[in-house]
Design a protein around this motif. Structure first.
Motif, short mmCIF file in Angstrom:
data_model
loop_
_atom_site.label_atom_id
_atom_site.label_comp_id
_atom_site.label_asym_id
_atom_site.label_seq_id
_atom_site.Cartn_x
_atom_site.Cartn_y
_atom_site.Cartn_z
N ASP A 179 0.85 -1.19 0.00
CA ASP A 179 0.00 0.00 0.00
C ASP A 179 0.89 1.25 0.00
O ASP A 179 1.76 1.41 0.85
CB ASP A 179 -0.91 0.01 1.23
CG ASP A 179 -1.92 1.14 1.18
OD1 ASP A 179 -1.53 2.27 1.51
OD2 ASP A 179 -3.08 0.87 0.81
N THR A 202 0.38 3.48 3.43
CA THR A 202 0.74 2.94 4.75
C THR A 202 1.98 2.06 4.74
O THR A 202 2.49 1.71 5.79
CB THR A 202 -0.44 2.14 5.31
OG1 THR A 202 -0.68 1.00 4.45
CG2 THR A 202 -1.70 2.99 5.38
N LYS A 237 4.36 -4.07 7.99
CA LYS A 237 4.92 -2.86 7.42
C LYS A 237 6.28 -3.15 6.82
O LYS A 237 7.07 -3.90 7.41
CB LYS A 237 5.03 -1.76 8.48
CG LYS A 237 5.33 -0.38 7.89
CD LYS A 237 5.16 0.72 8.91
CE LYS A 237 5.32 2.07 8.29
NZ LYS A 237 5.11 3.19 9.25
#
Length: 367
Positions: free
Chosen positions: A313, A316, A359
């Motif tokens: 993404d 993010t 992440k």
């Protein structure tokens, strides 16, 4: 009962114990610090659509660009056929002979008829000259002179006809010998000595030395898929290092009635000597199949027993798994038919250590 007196050393020890207890209680009451996980470093690629080139391969053979069949112009019994497959010939070289007894007899008859006609012409000329002299002196009539003139003209025509017969007989004798009309190499031979052959029947095939073709028998689908004026890469089947390039020179207008394939001739540009006539070769062209999406093979993983990739993404930097449909693949590249869109970011290195919602940090993009 009188109490015991506390000494200064006991007071100091008691103070230390109280301080230690306070420190222990303070440590026990402190909440542990929560350590945030570091983003996992990965490598990525941005999806782009591009034209896909689909390779088309087929097998064929090397033939002469200009190959002719040589034959006798007349029928007869074959006296000798010296043509041998693979032999190089020069222009005018004798290849085969027919028995020529009949043609020689006809030639002798024509020569005899010519001699007779020439004798008659000589006699007619002498008679004409005498009549011309006598007419001038008044010793003969105009009718006799005109008859002598007609006889001379008739004799002259008979000589010309006899000469034509001799020339035709000479041609027939020469037709009993078959000679090469251009330098080249013999690729096929016909009947052997002793056989009776017809006029026009193939005695030998000669590949002239002015070019070579790679000839392929391909299906109608390949003919339609190949783009116009396409360059074809040709290589020897038994030695792929021997290569040449060429362009489609001719496509058969009609399919073979047995195999239902079309003969395609590819004119080769400066073919190497190793590409001999009759050698088996492979041809390769690339045809466009429309826009496709390709990704490195290292980006592919399996989720739910299906091919998948990790999508990053942009906002993010969190990853999510997505199943994709594979059109084709090899060791370095995967062609995706469905599941990805242009502009999306796909992880290409580090895919095995990821989990949904993790992440990531793209290598080279920052600390």
């Amino acid at each position: 009962m009188r109490g015991r007196r506390t000494t200064p050393s006991q007071v100091f020890a008691l103070t230390l114990m109280v301080a230690a207890s306070a420190l222990i209680l303070a440590a026990c009451g402190r909440e542990p610090e929560t350590k945030q996980p570091q983003p996992r470093p990965v490598r990525t690629t941005t999806i782009e659509k591009r034209e896909s080139l689909v390779p088309l391969t087929f097998t064929g053979r090397i033939e002469a660009e200009d190959e002719v069949s040589v034959a006798f112009r007349i029928a007869g019994r074959l006296l000798a056929n010296d043509a041998k497959v693979g032999e190089r010939v020069e222009a005018g070289q004798l290849l085969a002979q027919l028995e020529s007894q009949n043609e020689l007899s006809n030639l002798r008859q024509a020569q005899a008829a010519l001699s007779a006609a020439q004798g008659q012409l000589t006699q007619a000329r002498n008679h004409y000259e005498r009549q011309e002299t006598l007419l001038g002196q008044g010793w003969t009539t105009r009718a006799n002179f005109e008859a002598a003139t007609q006889a001379r003209q008739t004799a002259q025509s008979q000589v010309e006809a006899a000469e034509a017969q001799v020339s035709s007989a000479h041609d027939l004798v020469s037709f009993t010998e078959l000679r090469a009309d251009a330098p080249g190499k013999i690729t096929a031979t016909g009947p052997a000595a002793g056989e009776v052959v017809q006029a026009g029947q193939m005695i030998a095939k000669i590949a002239r030395q002015d070019g070579r073709d790679a000839v392929f028998d391909v299906g109608a689908q390949m003919v339609r898929a190949a783009p116009a004026d396409v360059e074809v890469a040709v290589s020897l089947t038994d030695d792929p290092k021997v290569t040449a390039r060429g362009r489609i020179r001719q496509i058969a207008a009609q399919a073979d009635p047995v195999t239902r394939t079309f003969e395609v001739k590819v004119g080769l540009t400066d073919p190497p000597a190793a590409m001999r006539l009759g050698a088996t070769v492979n041809g390769r062209v690339e045809s466009s199949s429309g826009p496709v999406i390709d990704i490195p093979a290292s980006a592919l993983t399996r989720i739910n027993q299906q091919p998948a990739v990790w999508i990053v993404d942009r906002a993010t930097s969190l990853v999510s798994a997505r199943n994709v449909d594979i059109l084709r693949f090899d060791q370095a590249q995967v062609i995706v038919s469905q599941g990805l869109d242009a502009g999306e970011i796909v992880v290409t290195a580090g895919v095995q250590a990821l989990h949904p919602g993790q992440k990531v940090r793209v290598l080279g993009s920052g600390p």
